[in-house]
Design a protein around this motif. Structure first.
Motif, PDB file in Angstrom:
ATOM      1  N   UNK A  25       0.833  -1.205   0.000  1.00  0.00           N
ATOM      2  CA  UNK A  25       0.000   0.000   0.000  1.00  0.00           C
ATOM      3  C   UNK A  25       0.868   1.255   0.000  1.00  0.00           C
ATOM      4  N   UNK A  26       1.996   1.201   0.699  1.00  0.00           N
ATOM      5  CA  UNK A  26       2.917   2.341   0.714  1.00  0.00           C
ATOM      6  C   UNK A  26       3.506   2.569  -0.665  1.00  0.00           C
ATOM      7  N   UNK A  27       3.937   1.492  -1.324  1.00  0.00           N
ATOM      8  CA  UNK A  27       4.477   1.607  -2.678  1.00  0.00           C
ATOM      9  C   UNK A  27       3.438   2.183  -3.647  1.00  0.00           C
ATOM     10  N   UNK A  28       2.213   1.705  -3.547  1.00  0.00           N
ATOM     11  CA  UNK A  28       1.150   2.190  -4.439  1.00  0.00           C
ATOM     12  C   UNK A  28       0.876   3.668  -4.208  1.00  0.00           C
ATOM     13  N   UNK A  29       0.919   4.092  -2.958  1.00  0.00           N
ATOM     14  CA  UNK A  29       0.684   5.502  -2.636  1.00  0.00           C
ATOM     15  C   UNK A  29       1.828   6.380  -3.149  1.00  0.00           C
ATOM     16  N   UNK A  30       3.045   5.854  -3.112  1.00  0.00           N
ATOM     17  CA  UNK A  30       4.196   6.590  -3.634  1.00  0.00           C
ATOM     18  C   UNK A  30       4.027   6.841  -5.129  1.00  0.00           C
ATOM     19  N   UNK A  31       3.687   5.787  -5.875  1.00  0.00           N
ATOM     20  CA  UNK A  31       3.510   5.923  -7.325  1.00  0.00           C
ATOM     21  C   UNK A  31       2.369   6.884  -7.650  1.00  0.00           C
ATOM     22  N   UNK A  32       1.255   6.750  -6.947  1.00  0.00           N
ATOM     23  CA  UNK A  32       0.112   7.620  -7.191  1.00  0.00           C
ATOM     24  C   UNK A  32       0.442   9.068  -6.848  1.00  0.00           C
ATOM     25  N   UNK A  33       1.204   9.265  -5.785  1.00  0.00           N
ATOM     26  CA  UNK A  33       1.561  10.622  -5.371  1.00  0.00           C
ATOM     27  C   UNK A  33       2.485  11.295  -6.372  1.00  0.00           C
ATOM     28  N   UNK A  34       3.355  10.509  -6.998  1.00  0.00           N
ATOM     29  CA  UNK A  34       4.252  11.079  -8.006  1.00  0.00           C
ATOM     30  C   UNK A  34       3.448  11.677  -9.154  1.00  0.00           C
ATOM     31  N   UNK A  35       2.432  10.953  -9.600  1.00  0.00           N
ATOM     32  CA  UNK A  35       1.587  11.447 -10.696  1.00  0.00           C
ATOM     33  C   UNK A  35       0.812  12.686 -10.260  1.00  0.00           C
ATOM     34  N   UNK A  36       0.365  12.659  -9.028  1.00  0.00           N
ATOM     35  CA  UNK A  36      -0.465  13.759  -8.520  1.00  0.00           C
ATOM     36  C   UNK A  36       0.342  15.022  -8.226  1.00  0.00           C
ATOM     37  N   UNK A  37       1.567  14.858  -7.733  1.00  0.00           N
ATOM     38  CA  UNK A  37       2.308  16.005  -7.203  1.00  0.00           C
ATOM     39  C   UNK A  37       3.368  16.568  -8.141  1.00  0.00           C
ATOM     40  N   UNK A  38       3.933  15.736  -9.008  1.00  0.00           N
ATOM     41  CA  UNK A  38       5.033  16.199  -9.859  1.00  0.00           C
ATOM     42  C   UNK A  38       4.470  16.726 -11.179  1.00  0.00           C
ATOM     43  N   UNK A  39       4.722  17.972 -11.441  1.00  0.00           N
ATOM     44  CA  UNK A  39       4.198  18.620 -12.637  1.00  0.00           C
ATOM     45  C   UNK A  39       4.704  17.921 -13.901  1.00  0.00           C
ATOM     46  N   UNK A  40       3.787  17.622 -14.801  1.00  0.00           N
ATOM     47  CA  UNK A  40       4.142  16.992 -16.070  1.00  0.00           C
ATOM     48  C   UNK A  40       4.191  15.482 -16.034  1.00  0.00           C
ATOM     49  N   UNK A  41       4.040  14.879 -14.869  1.00  0.00           N
ATOM     50  CA  UNK A  41       4.123  13.426 -14.738  1.00  0.00           C
ATOM     51  C   UNK A  41       2.783  12.788 -15.105  1.00  0.00           C
ATOM     52  N   UNK A  42       2.793  11.941 -16.132  1.00  0.00           N
ATOM     53  CA  UNK A  42       1.572  11.259 -16.570  1.00  0.00           C
ATOM     54  C   UNK A  42       1.449   9.851 -15.998  1.00  0.00           C
ATOM     55  N   UNK A  43       2.570   9.262 -15.615  1.00  0.00           N
ATOM     56  CA  UNK A  43       2.561   7.895 -15.073  1.00  0.00           C
ATOM     57  C   UNK A  43       3.806   7.716 -14.220  1.00  0.00           C
ATOM     58  N   UNK A  44       3.722   6.772 -13.293  1.00  0.00           N
ATOM     59  CA  UNK A  44       4.865   6.518 -12.409  1.00  0.00           C
ATOM     60  C   UNK A  44       4.829   5.075 -11.941  1.00  0.00           C
ATOM     61  N   UNK A  45       5.993   4.579 -11.559  1.00  0.00           N
ATOM     62  CA  UNK A  45       6.058   3.210 -11.060  1.00  0.00           C
ATOM     63  C   UNK A  45       7.327   2.988 -10.273  1.00  0.00           C
ATOM     64  N   UNK A  46       7.347   1.882  -9.559  1.00  0.00           N
ATOM     65  CA  UNK A  46       8.533   1.473  -8.802  1.00  0.00           C
ATOM     66  C   UNK A  46       9.009   0.147  -9.378  1.00  0.00           C
ATOM     67  N   UNK A  47      10.262   0.130  -9.784  1.00  0.00           N
ATOM     68  CA  UNK A  47      10.867  -1.051 -10.400  1.00  0.00           C
ATOM     69  C   UNK A  47      12.053  -1.500  -9.564  1.00  0.00           C
TER      70      UNK A  47
END
Length: 230
Positions: A25-47
Motif C-alpha cells: 500500500x505504501x508503494x502504491x501511494x508513492x507511485x500515485x503521489x508522483x503522478x499527482x504532485x510532480x508537474x508533467x508526470x503522466x505515469x509513475x512506477x517502482x521497479x
C-alpha cells in the motif's frame, strides 16, 4: 515551480504514507503521489531488479508496466540501470526521448513507440538496502527539468522513510505471527507427546532445519486447521 506549495504537499504526503497499512500500500501511494504532485508526470512506477530480472512493484498510469517489461527483456534502460545502481548513479533524466539515446538504443526506440516523451527517476533506498527505482513518465518531451529532479529527490526521500517504517512494521507483525504460531504448536506437541517446553521447541527446530522450512510454516502444519464456517 511553487516550492512552498510543494513543501506543504510533501508534509501531507508524509502523513499519508505513514498511514498505509502495508508495504504494498505504501508503494502504491508513492507511485500515485508522483503522478499527482510532480508537474508533467503522466505515469509513475517502482521497479526493482532481482537476480537480473526486472520486477514491477507498483504502477500508476499507462506505459509503466510495458516499459518495465521491455527493459527487463532487453536488459537495458534507464529505470533498469537505476534499480541496479549502475556506476553508482542514483538519478537519471531523459529530457527528450525523440533524441538519440546511445546508452539504451533499443529501449529508446521502443519507448518512443509507447508514446513516452521524457522520463526521470531516482533510486529508492532504505537504511539497509536499495529498494528499486521510482520512475516518472511524461508523454511530452521536455517535461522534466532540473527543478523536477529536485522534486523527485524530495519525493523519494519521503518515500524511503515511509518504506523503511512500513517494512519494520511488516517484519514485526510477521515476528509476532511466528511467535504465536510456534507457541501454539509447542503446546500441542507438549500435550500429545508429554514433552517439556524445550523438547517441543527442539522438535520444531529439527524439522525446520532438516526440511529447510521456515519455523513458522512447520508450526502451521502442527496446528489443526480452523473449523469451516457454516
Amino acid at each position: 515551480m511553487d516550492w512552498q506549495r510543494y513543501a506543504e504537499q510533501m508534509a501531507l504526503l508524509a502523513r499519508d504514507l505513514l498511514a498505509q497499512d502495508s508495504v504494498q500500500a505504501t508503494l502504491d501511494e508513492i507511485a500515485a503521489s508522483a503522478v499527482k504532485l510532480v508537474e508533467g508526470c503522466d505515469a509513475a512506477g517502482v521497479l526493482t531488479v532481482s537476480k537480473g530480472r526486472a520486477v514491477t512493484l507498483s504502477v500508476c498510469g499507462d506505459m509503466v508496466e510495458e516499459s518495465d517489461r521491455l527493459q527487463g527483456a532487453l536488459g537495458e534502460g534507464p529505470c533498469f540501470d537505476a534499480a541496479r545502481r549502475v556506476d553508482g548513479e542514483r538519478l537519471f533524466r531523459i529530457a527528450d526521448m525523440t533524441e538519440p539515446q546511445p546508452s539504451w538504443p533499443r529501449f529508446s526506440q521502443a519507448a518512443r513507440d509507447l508514446g513516452i516523451g521524457s522520463m526521470t527517476g531516482v533510486l529508492l533506498y532504505t537504511a539497509e538496502e536499495d529498494f528499486g527505482a521510482l520512475n516518472l513518465y511524461s508523454r511530452r518531451a521536455g517535461a522534466f527539468g532540473k527543478d523536477i529532479e529536485a522534486a523527485g529527490w524530495l519525493l523519494a526521500s519521503h518515500a524511503a522513510v515511509a518504506l523503511a517504517t512500513a517494512r519494520t512494521v511488516d517484519q514485526l507483525e510477521h515476528a509476532l505471527e511466528t511467535r504465536h504460531a510456534v507457541g501454539e504448536a509447542m503446546g500441542i506437541l507438549m500435550e500429545r507427546h508429554r514433552l517439556g517446553e524445550d523438547e517441543a521447541f527442539d522438535v520444531l527446530r529439527r524439522i525446520s532445519q532438516h526440511h529447510n522450512i521456515k519455523l513458522r510454516d512447520v508450526a502451521r502444519h502442527v496446528r489443526p486447521d480452523p473449523p469451516e464456517q457454516a
